[in-house]
Scaffold this motif. Sequence first.
Motif, PDB file in Angstrom:
ATOM      1  N   PRO A 193      -5.083   4.050  -6.398  1.00 27.04           N
ATOM      2  CA  PRO A 193      -5.199   3.026  -6.047  1.00 27.04           C
ATOM      3  C   PRO A 193      -5.430   1.911  -7.774  1.00 27.04           C
ATOM      4  CG  PRO A 193      -7.606   3.688  -7.356  1.00 27.04           C
ATOM      5  CD  PRO A 193      -6.000   5.232  -6.795  1.00 27.04           C
ATOM      6  N   ALA A 204       0.390  -1.209  -0.304  1.00 31.13           N
ATOM      7  CA  ALA A 204       0.430   0.059  -0.322  1.00 31.13           C
ATOM      8  C   ALA A 204       0.876   1.422   0.033  1.00 31.13           C
ATOM      9  CB  ALA A 204      -0.822  -0.233   1.221  1.00 31.13           C
ATOM     10  N   SER A 213      -7.274   4.549   1.676  1.00 33.57           N
ATOM     11  CA  SER A 213      -6.945   5.269   0.254  1.00 33.57           C
ATOM     12  C   SER A 213      -5.767   5.014  -0.240  1.00 33.57           C
ATOM     13  CB  SER A 213      -7.831   6.288   0.675  1.00 33.57           C
ATOM     14  OG  SER A 213      -7.125   7.432   1.084  1.00 33.57           O
ATOM     15  N   PRO A 214      -5.509   5.304  -1.141  1.00 32.51           N
ATOM     16  CA  PRO A 214      -4.203   6.154  -1.291  1.00 32.51           C
ATOM     17  C   PRO A 214      -3.635   7.082  -0.695  1.00 32.51           C
ATOM     18  CG  PRO A 214      -5.004   5.575  -3.417  1.00 32.51           C
ATOM     19  CD  PRO A 214      -6.591   5.031  -2.528  1.00 32.51           C
ATOM     20  N   ALA A 254       1.370   3.029  -3.268  1.00 33.83           N
ATOM     21  CA  ALA A 254       0.373   4.837  -3.044  1.00 33.83           C
ATOM     22  C   ALA A 254       0.363   5.559  -4.349  1.00 33.83           C
ATOM     23  CB  ALA A 254      -0.060   4.850  -1.815  1.00 33.83           C
ATOM     24  N   TRP A 265      -6.756  -1.572  -0.543  1.00 32.66           N
ATOM     25  CA  TRP A 265      -7.321   0.031  -1.011  1.00 32.66           C
ATOM     26  C   TRP A 265      -9.227  -0.259  -0.418  1.00 32.66           C
ATOM     27  CZ3 TRP A 265      -3.379   2.079  -1.705  1.00 32.66           C
ATOM     28  CH2 TRP A 265      -2.169   1.804  -2.646  1.00 32.66           C
TER      29      TRP A 265
END
Length: 280
Positions: A44, A36, A74-75, A40, A70
């Motif tokens: 996404p 992630a 969120s990114p 990021a 995700w």
Amino acid sequence: MWTHFEPVHAVTYFHPRARAAYEAVGLRGYWRGYFAGRAAPLGPVDAPAVTAAFFSFAPPMVARALPSVWRLVSPEEALRARLTGAVQALAEFTYELPEAHLVEAAELLEEAAGRVQTAGRVLGAVNAALPRGEYPLARLWQAATTLREHRGDGHVAALVTTGLEPDEVVAWRCRVDQSREFHQRARGWTDDEWAAAEERLVEKGWLHADRTPTEHGTATFRAAEEATDRAALGPWRALGAERTGRLRELLDPIASRCRTIIPAKAPIGLPAQRSVTPTG
């Protein structure tokens, strides 16, 4: 210079504060935070794009993390968590250094990162486009990360020219100077995939039948490493020899301390730590 900015970036993988920052936003387990956080800046994205960009991971390993992470963050949240953890880690390593030391290091490293050529370098480009950090350690870490991913993109491009597949590259390095025990697990390749990769390396002339490296394999890989270095020279040429030398002095004590948490068998491939006398 890579040996000086890579350890600064690497705190995001190995420092407990970095992992705690990911866990605080719901990314439990090392690999959720890794994929992630590193992916990021791309947004996404799904697994195929990250598998291609990161190069050395087995596709199923990437797919276990993406795109499911995700649904947890969120990114943008992942980016905040990775920067928070990295800054907290660097703060632990640099608290004895004067503020002026950190400010000057951040400014010079940030200037170098601002000179990266992003064409054909996806991870370098998306990191270069991120907003500038508010504080010196945030700026220092982000600049190191941009330079690191920029160099990594060039390395992947050089590896592609060798004709080797990702599992073959990892397997070959583990016959030269890396640990299969560490790398196979860390990159997600199965025993069958590993054995098949070594068979292909023999067929391609990179390994002898006894699995020792051939002269062809050694020379071709060395050429790829040299191409990687040439492709990464732009920021340092722009910064100039004198200011690059000054930046190296400033990064010496920071990089030395950051390296203390990098496992000896980590796939980063840094040369052995040399003795560094902290300054400031």
